[in-house]
Write a protein that holds these residues in place. Structure first.
Motif, PDB file in Angstrom:
ATOM      1  N   ARG A  58       2.655  -4.148  -7.515  1.00 25.07           N
ATOM      2  CA  ARG A  58       4.013  -4.163  -8.054  1.00 25.07           C
ATOM      3  C   ARG A  58       4.948  -4.482  -6.902  1.00 25.07           C
ATOM      4  NH1 ARG A  58       6.000  -2.712 -12.714  1.00 25.07           N
ATOM      5  NH2 ARG A  58       4.072  -1.813 -13.474  1.00 25.07           N
ATOM      6  N   ASP A  60       7.989  -4.212  -4.389  1.00 23.34           N
ATOM      7  CA  ASP A  60       8.773  -3.083  -3.872  1.00 23.34           C
ATOM      8  C   ASP A  60      10.282  -3.353  -3.921  1.00 23.34           C
ATOM      9  OD1 ASP A  60       6.464  -1.747  -3.388  1.00 23.34           O
ATOM     10  OD2 ASP A  60       6.465  -2.043  -1.219  1.00 23.34           O
ATOM     11  N   THR A 188      -4.598   1.660   4.204  1.00 23.46           N
ATOM     12  CA  THR A 188      -3.570   2.481   3.558  1.00 23.46           C
ATOM     13  C   THR A 188      -2.180   1.982   3.934  1.00 23.46           C
ATOM     14  OG1 THR A 188      -3.757   4.040   5.395  1.00 23.46           O
ATOM     15  CG2 THR A 188      -5.021   4.556   3.424  1.00 23.46           C
ATOM     16  N   THR A 191      -0.180  -2.014   0.329  1.00 22.15           N
ATOM     17  CA  THR A 191      -1.112  -2.390  -0.732  1.00 22.15           C
ATOM     18  C   THR A 191      -2.036  -1.236  -1.083  1.00 22.15           C
ATOM     19  OG1 THR A 191      -1.082  -4.685   0.012  1.00 22.15           O
ATOM     20  CG2 THR A 191      -2.945  -4.017  -1.346  1.00 22.15           C
ATOM     21  N   ARG A 211      -7.105   4.618   8.597  1.00 21.48           N
ATOM     22  CA  ARG A 211      -7.082   4.519  10.064  1.00 21.48           C
ATOM     23  C   ARG A 211      -5.739   5.018  10.589  1.00 21.48           C
ATOM     24  NH1 ARG A 211      -8.775  -1.047  12.908  1.00 21.48           N
ATOM     25  NH2 ARG A 211      -6.713  -1.746  12.217  1.00 21.48           N
ATOM     26  N   THR A 212      -4.652   4.540   9.956  1.00 22.62           N
ATOM     27  CA  THR A 212      -3.322   4.986  10.374  1.00 22.62           C
ATOM     28  C   THR A 212      -2.611   5.593   9.170  1.00 22.62           C
ATOM     29  OG1 THR A 212      -3.208   3.202  11.999  1.00 22.62           O
ATOM     30  CG2 THR A 212      -1.130   4.247  11.396  1.00 22.62           C
ATOM     31  N   LYS A 330       6.634   0.650  10.757  1.00 26.67           N
ATOM     32  CA  LYS A 330       5.765  -0.255  10.000  1.00 26.67           C
ATOM     33  C   LYS A 330       6.474  -0.454   8.669  1.00 26.67           C
ATOM     34  CE  LYS A 330       1.208  -0.051  10.838  1.00 26.67           C
ATOM     35  NZ  LYS A 330      -0.181   0.391  10.969  1.00 26.67           N
ATOM     36  N   TRP A 496       1.486  -5.046  11.884  1.00 30.95           N
ATOM     37  CA  TRP A 496       1.240  -6.487  11.721  1.00 30.95           C
ATOM     38  C   TRP A 496       2.468  -7.304  12.086  1.00 30.95           C
ATOM     39  CZ3 TRP A 496       4.442  -8.861   8.344  1.00 30.95           C
ATOM     40  CH2 TRP A 496       4.913  -8.165   7.231  1.00 30.95           C
TER      41      TRP A 496
HETATM   42  O1  N01 Z   1      -1.503  -4.633   4.773  1.00 29.86           O
HETATM   43  P1  N01 Z   1      -1.172  -3.758   6.071  1.00 29.86           P
HETATM   44  P2  N01 Z   1      -0.982  -4.467   3.276  1.00 29.86           P
HETATM   45  N1  N01 Z   1     -10.613  -0.643   9.724  1.00 29.86           N
HETATM   46  O2  N01 Z   1      -1.531  -4.637   7.221  1.00 29.86           O
HETATM   47  C1  N01 Z   1      -5.982  -0.994   7.652  1.00 29.86           C
HETATM   48  C2  N01 Z   1       3.562  -6.622   1.777  1.00 29.86           C
HETATM   49  N2  N01 Z   1       3.332  -5.932   0.536  1.00 29.86           N
HETATM   50  O3  N01 Z   1      -1.669  -5.477   2.443  1.00 29.86           O
HETATM   51  O4  N01 Z   1      -2.527   0.505  10.218  1.00 29.86           O
HETATM   52  C3  N01 Z   1      -9.877   0.259   9.063  1.00 29.86           C
HETATM   53  O5  N01 Z   1       0.156  -3.191   6.019  1.00 29.86           O
HETATM   54  C4  N01 Z   1      -4.715  -0.842   8.419  1.00 29.86           C
HETATM   55  O6  N01 Z   1      -4.830   0.189   9.370  1.00 29.86           O
HETATM   56  P3  N01 Z   1      -3.882   0.152  10.712  1.00 29.86           P
HETATM   57  C5  N01 Z   1       4.343  -5.722   2.712  1.00 29.86           C
HETATM   58  O7  N01 Z   1       5.206  -6.471   3.485  1.00 29.86           O
HETATM   59  C6  N01 Z   1       4.333  -5.941  -0.345  1.00 29.86           C
HETATM   60  O8  N01 Z   1      -1.022  -3.054   2.867  1.00 29.86           O
HETATM   61  O9  N01 Z   1      -3.957  -1.279  11.228  1.00 29.86           O
HETATM   62  N3  N01 Z   1      -8.666   0.034   8.572  1.00 29.86           N
HETATM   63  C7  N01 Z   1      -3.734  -0.551   7.299  1.00 29.86           C
HETATM   64  O10 N01 Z   1      -3.846   0.766   6.862  1.00 29.86           O
HETATM   65  C8  N01 Z   1       3.236  -5.137   3.517  1.00 29.86           C
HETATM   66  O11 N01 Z   1       3.618  -4.573   4.731  1.00 29.86           O
HETATM   67  C9  N01 Z   1       4.169  -5.323  -1.516  1.00 29.86           C
HETATM   68  O12 N01 Z   1      -4.505   1.135  11.598  1.00 29.86           O
HETATM   69  C10 N01 Z   1      -8.165  -1.194   8.742  1.00 29.86           C
HETATM   70  C11 N01 Z   1      -4.259  -1.471   6.194  1.00 29.86           C
HETATM   71  O13 N01 Z   1      -5.618  -1.724   6.486  1.00 29.86           O
HETATM   72  C12 N01 Z   1       2.339  -6.316   3.661  1.00 29.86           C
HETATM   73  O14 N01 Z   1       2.333  -6.902   2.381  1.00 29.86           O
HETATM   74  C13 N01 Z   1       3.007  -4.651  -1.836  1.00 29.86           C
HETATM   75  C14 N01 Z   1      -8.869  -2.209   9.415  1.00 29.86           C
HETATM   76  C15 N01 Z   1      -3.544  -2.786   6.169  1.00 29.86           C
HETATM   77  O15 N01 Z   1      -2.189  -2.565   5.942  1.00 29.86           O
HETATM   78  C16 N01 Z   1       0.923  -6.010   4.051  1.00 29.86           C
HETATM   79  O16 N01 Z   1       0.522  -4.825   3.392  1.00 29.86           O
HETATM   80  C17 N01 Z   1       1.996  -4.642  -0.927  1.00 29.86           C
HETATM   81  C18 N01 Z   1     -10.143  -1.878   9.925  1.00 29.86           C
HETATM   82  N4  N01 Z   1     -10.869  -2.766  10.610  1.00 29.86           N
HETATM   83  C19 N01 Z   1       2.161  -5.309   0.250  1.00 29.86           C
HETATM   84  N5  N01 Z   1      -8.108  -3.320   9.427  1.00 29.86           N
HETATM   85  C20 N01 Z   1       5.235  -5.448  -2.481  1.00 29.86           C
HETATM   86  O17 N01 Z   1       6.398  -5.409  -2.300  1.00 29.86           O
HETATM   87  C21 N01 Z   1      -6.969  -3.012   8.786  1.00 29.86           C
HETATM   88  N6  N01 Z   1      -7.003  -1.727   8.378  1.00 29.86           N
HETATM   89  C22 N01 Z   1       4.744  -5.721  -3.718  1.00 29.86           C
END
Ligand code: N01
Length: 546
Positions: A58, A60, A188, A191, A211-212, A330, A496
């Motif tokens: 959904r 944000d 976490t 997404t 992880r975080t 973040k 990121w």
């Molecule tokens: O990705 P993220 P996302 N082993 O990179 C973990 C947009 N968005 O898809 O924090 C274990 O934020 C990683 O851990 P860490 C929005 O801009 C928008 O969630 O790197 N864990 C983290 O917890 C957002 O910011 C909307 O330590 C691993 C997670 O994976 C952006 O998209 C909705 C790992 C990645 O989190 C990205 O969000 C959703 C490993 N090897 C997203 N590698 C709307 O508005 C990574 N992680 C709709």
């Protein structure tokens, strides 16, 4: 010998048919009068929303601001049904836009661009799609999105896993049936925080590998009532004014007060009200939340307390609340029952800081402590953000210079719009622009309008080539750094925004954190000064002096 088909010649090519590509097509075709084609890898339009159909997905941003503002009639004709739109509603909206402006006839779907080479002699871009089809155009606009290159971490043993695995950013369109499944979710971020409650609702068991730890505030999604629909229709001008003048492009203002302008009790009441209201507005409670660590601590502590109050198991609550970075350093997620999900009997949280993943086995995930038996894996592990979607195409500028090479030490752009050495190539919401720190459609409209005006300016003056000066791009990189360092954002060293989520990626703060309104003024000023910082060439030897 078989002759390859001659290249299709156009004025402009646009890569990507999401919010950015659709509006860029409209502007170049209808306003600038160019021949344009959009090349889109997916089978349909939608960009992010074509791919991100994971459970719980959904937006944000609030629906009445997550849309185009360029046409008042379009804005007023469309009715959103929920406070935050889901993928299906956003896709319906984008189809409505594409049909209304007859855009689909200029889009080729299933056309993944694999190469874009600049021909210096001819001053055009040669673009090739995966099936070998070639195009030639004077202008190339990359509208490929910031978060469209899925990041699947290189965890040993994935190929041996006996079950199926999915990345949230490449979700199967016919859905995934989790009934009876033991699901392991890695990640976490925004997404993962949306996906976990939805997966837990159907799966036999969900194990979340964290992880975080992350802050999150309730989204409080709800249907939109008739009164609000009426208000939105009638308030187009006012809402447009707000989204264009706030730093983040959202339809609410950031409060002018600082966190310590009020006493502890009042501050608490302000946070409580913001928590109840829900959404990204929580961050706007005080002006200095992302500027001053002491102010930020007050918000951080408030949310951590909420987590500890919601989650019944104190050990689980402690892991979820053990957050190591300032609030909103973040990208701050918003959620529907994320922390409540950990009160379910069928959900387990694994703290990867205490027990890192060692490998994926045929039967599940083995951490340093034990093996977790799993039937299905969900990677909510984010994206190779901002630069990833660009460098994965073989883009080559002057002298065959590859974009990936030019950006080996981090992306260098002027205003996030152009790259030295890559003439007439424009990026919509590219690195160095506010983009991901804002409500995207508002940032997209600003960029597309600027690019369209720039190309029109060139054509009316007989200018054939536009390229930023190296020193202008260098100065811009410094400004991007300064803007980030004026905030708390770089304190999240694993973010990121810094490229820290992709091993080997240069650690450079990529988006411009100075705010969309200020950025808009800077871009307008550059244009008003005859595109200061750009070299505008009428021919190879005659730069234009405005
Ligand atoms: O990705 P993220 P996302 N082993 O990179 C973990 C947009 N968005 O898809 O924090 C274990 O934020 C990683 O851990 P860490 C929005 O801009 C928008 O969630 O790197 N864990 C983290 O917890 C957002 O910011 C909307 O330590 C691993 C997670 O994976 C952006 O998209 C909705 C790992 C990645 O989190 C990205 O969000 C959703 C490993 N090897 C997203 N590698 C709307 O508005 C990574 N992680 C709709």
């Amino acid at each position: 010998m078989r002759q390859s088909k001659p290249a299709t010649v156009l004025d402009a090519l646009v890569i990507g048919a999401g919010f950015a590509g659709l509006y860029q097509l409209y502007c170049l075709r209808e306003r600038a009068g160019l021949s344009v084609k959009v090349l889109e890898a997916a089978g349909d339009l939608g960009g992010t929303w074509y791919w991100n159909r994971y459970p719980g997905a959904r937006c944000d941003s609030e629906s009445h601001s997550y849309c185009y503002f360029f046409s008042k009639a379009l804005y007023q004709d469309w009715e959103w049904t929920e406070r935050y739109p889901g993928p299906a509603e956003i896709l319906r909206y984008l189809h409505h836009v594409a049909d209304r402006f007859d855009l689909k006839r200029s889009i080729r779907f299933g056309a993944r661009v694999v190469a874009a080479h600049y021909d210096e002699e001819e001053n055009h871009w040669e673009v090739t799609t995966q099936d070998g089809t070639r195009y030639r155009a004077a202008y190339l606009v990359c509208a490929v999105g910031c978060l469209s290159s899925a990041n699947v971490p290189d965890i040993p043993g994935l190929e041996s896993f006996a079950g199926r695995w999915y990345h949230t950013g490449e979700w199967p369109h016919d859905g995934v049936d989790f009934r009876g499944m033991r699901v392991g979710q890695i990640g976490t971020g925004s997404t993962g925080i949306q996906a976990a409650p939805a997966i837990a609702g159907t799966a036999k068991h969900l194990t979340v590998f964290q992880r975080t730890a992350q802050y999150s505030v309730p989204a409080r999604n709800a249907p939109i009532d008739e009164a609000f629909k009426h208000h939105v229709r009638e308030s187009y001008d006012a809402i447009r004014e707000v989204v264009r003048s706030t730093p983040n492009g959202h339809p609410f203002r950031i409060h002018r007060r600082n966190a310590f302008d009020v006493g502890a009790e009042e501050r608490q009441a302000i946070y409580e009200a913001a928590w109840e209201k829900g959404g990204l507005q929580f961050r706007a409670s005080f002006r200095d939340l992302v500027l001053d660590k002491r102010a930020n601590d007050t918000a951080a502590e408030f949310i951590k307390k909420k987590i500890r109050a919601i989650v019944r198991n104190p050990k689980t609550a402690a892991i979820l609340a053990d957050i190591d970075h300032p609030y909103a350093a973040k990208r701050p997620p918003i959620d529907t029952d994320y922390f409540e999900t950990f009160n379910r009997d069928n959900v387990t949280l694994v703290d990867l800081r205490a027990e890192p993943i060692e490998r994926i086995t045929p039967a599940g995930i083995r951490t340093r402590a034990r093996e977790y038996p799993l039937d299905t894996l969900v990677f909510a592990t984010g994206f190779d953000a901002m630069t990833g979607p660009l460098v994965r195409m073989d883009i080559r500028g002057r002298g065959g210079l590859k974009l990936g090479e030019a950006w080996r030490d981090g992306p260098q752009t002027y205003l996030g719009l152009q790259v030295p050495g890559f003439p007439n190539l424009f990026t919509v919401t590219g690195p160095g622009s506010p983009s991901v720190l804002t409500n995207m459609p508002v940032a997209i409209e600003q960029h597309v309008d600027w690019i369209t005006d720039c190309i029109s300016w060139m054509r009316t003056r007989g200018v054939e080539r536009c390229e930023p000066k190296v020193d202008a791009a260098e100065r811009w990189s410094e400004q991007v750094n300064e803007a980030a360092n004026a905030t708390l954002l770089p304190l999240a060293t694993h973010s990121w925004y810094l490229g820290a989520n992709v091993p080997g990626k240069p650690r450079v703060f990529m988006p411009y954190a100075g705010g969309l309104a200020r950025y808009r003024a800077l871009c307008d000023d550059v244009a008003a000064k005859g595109y200061e910082g750009f070299v505008m060439e009428r021919s190879l030897t005659a730069p234009v002096r405005p």
